[in-house]
Design an enzyme around this catalytic site. Structure first.
Site, mmCIF file in Angstrom:
data_model
loop_
_atom_site.group_PDB
_atom_site.id
_atom_site.type_symbol
_atom_site.label_atom_id
_atom_site.label_comp_id
_atom_site.label_asym_id
_atom_site.label_seq_id
_atom_site.Cartn_x
_atom_site.Cartn_y
_atom_site.Cartn_z
ATOM 1 N N LYS A 210 0.840 -1.206 0.000
ATOM 2 C CA LYS A 210 0.000 0.000 0.000
ATOM 3 C C LYS A 210 0.874 1.254 0.000
ATOM 4 C CE LYS A 210 -3.838 -2.383 2.313
ATOM 5 N NZ LYS A 210 -4.606 -2.621 3.547
ATOM 6 N N GLN B 103 -4.246 -1.515 9.893
ATOM 7 C CA GLN B 103 -4.264 -2.833 9.251
ATOM 8 C C GLN B 103 -4.820 -3.898 10.203
ATOM 9 O OE1 GLN B 103 -3.650 -3.292 6.047
ATOM 10 N NE2 GLN B 103 -3.861 -5.503 6.052
ATOM 11 N N ASP C 131 -10.684 3.163 4.638
ATOM 12 C CA ASP C 131 -11.040 1.739 4.599
ATOM 13 C C ASP C 131 -12.560 1.557 4.589
ATOM 14 O OD1 ASP C 131 -9.134 -0.275 4.358
ATOM 15 O OD2 ASP C 131 -8.487 -0.108 6.450
HETATM 16 N N1 GUN Z 1 -6.961 -6.766 6.424
HETATM 17 C C1 GUN Z 1 -7.431 -7.441 5.371
HETATM 18 N N2 GUN Z 1 -8.001 -6.615 4.475
HETATM 19 C C2 GUN Z 1 -7.897 -5.372 4.990
HETATM 20 C C3 GUN Z 1 -8.288 -4.088 4.542
HETATM 21 O O1 GUN Z 1 -8.892 -3.910 3.483
HETATM 22 N N3 GUN Z 1 -7.974 -3.047 5.365
HETATM 23 C C4 GUN Z 1 -7.345 -3.208 6.541
HETATM 24 N N4 GUN Z 1 -7.096 -2.127 7.287
HETATM 25 N N5 GUN Z 1 -6.967 -4.391 7.001
HETATM 26 C C5 GUN Z 1 -7.230 -5.455 6.225
#
Ligand code: GUN
Length: 292
Positions: A52, A96, A119
């Site tokens: 990311k 995350q 998110d």
């Molecule tokens: N863990 C798995 N997918 C995601 C996501 O889209 N965002 C976040 N913050 N954690 C994740």
């Protein structure tokens, strides 16, 4: 069979975003800035967060990565979130998931300023999404909508079967595809671990979204001809022939199911890369909403 190429589509989207960022900079506007918090040492999570951050650099965003120890307390994490909430240079940030078990995930997600919640996990944004109001749509379902749109896969009036009811994928995907929207207007059945006669249901599906995290769960005898299959699964399976020591498997037995499919996503290079592109899109949106 047409491969829904998430890698290429995500690259196209990132190129579009990079052009917009460059125009923002030329016009003296603010550069979008995404921050990510990661707690602990989960290998897969670290890989995703690094991807990311790297994607931010590629499109010209600013990025900040905050790495916290596994034993970080809930209070310390809430404090970090509080700092990002009031930092005017940060347009959006993510925490995350999963978090270590001593931290209450819901409490953390609720602490994020909904205007910076790129998110789309804050209850306010989930509520807006469910009501089809402007918000941040979570990256994975948003990426799937975008893939279906760009490949012109018809969803209106189709029977979509979603496998899985997670807050991140199954639930929002079911809601979105049933809504009155460009990629939507589908008749949706959401299945989960307690669903009876699953095969009878999947055999009726025009489109299947598999998001259960069981490698190669969906087999050819569970789908009809001309189906469209979206595979959200990415399970790491030990493989000594690989340098990394593992390979990635989706929820779909690709080799056999693809033979019956009109459209299908591969794993890797399907839904995965799309989620990163859509996170960037949400960050750009957050920046524009806050500063224009
Ligand atoms: N863990 C798995 N997918 C995601 C996501 O889209 N965002 C976040 N913050 N954690 C994740």
């Amino acid at each position: 069979m047409i491969l829904l190429d998430g890698k290429k589509t995500a690259a196209d989207i990132k190129e579009e975003i990079a052009l917009e960022v460059s125009a923002l900079k030329d016009n003296g506007k603010k550069t979008p800035h995404l921050a990510a918090i990661i707690v602990g040492n989960n290998g897969a999570s670290i890989t995703y967060v690094n991807a990311k951050v790297k994607a931010c650099e590629r499109v010209g965003f600013k990025s900040t990565l905050i790495r916290l120890n596994e034993d970080t307390t809930e209070e310390e994490l809430l404090n970090e979130i509080g700092i990002l909430n009031i930092d005017n240079d940060i347009d959006g940030f993510i925490v995350q998931l999963p978090l270590p078990s001593h931290i209450d995930e819901q409490k953390i997600l609720m602490a994020v300023d909904p205007n910076k919640d790129v998110d789309g996990f804050h209850p306010t944004n989930v509520g807006k999404m469910a009501l089809n109001l402007p918000t941040f749509i979570s990256a994975t379902p948003y990426g799937i909508l975008e893939l279906l749109e760009r490949y012109e896969v018809e969803t209106s009036g189709k029977h979509v079967v979603v496998l899985g009811r997670s807050h991140i994928v199954g639930s929002p995907m079911s809601i979105l595809l049933a809504q009155k929207r460009k990629v939507g207007n589908a008749t949706v059945t959401m299945c989960h671990s307690r669903t009876k006669n699953l095969k009878e249901i999947t055999l009726q599906a025009d489109i299947i979204v598999a998001a259960i995290g069981i490698p190669e769960f969906l087999k050819a005898d569970m789908v009809k001809d001309h189906v469209t299959v979206i595979d959200v699964g990415i399970t790491r399976v030990a493989d000594t022939s690989k340098k990394s020591g593992y390979r990635l498997l989706g929820d779909v037995a690709f080799d056999e199911v693809s033979k019956k499919s009109d459209f299908i996503t591969p794993v890797p290079s399907g839904v995965g890369p799309m989620t990163i592109a859509m996170l960037l899109k949400n960050t750009l949106l957050a920046c524009e909403r806050a500063h224009n």
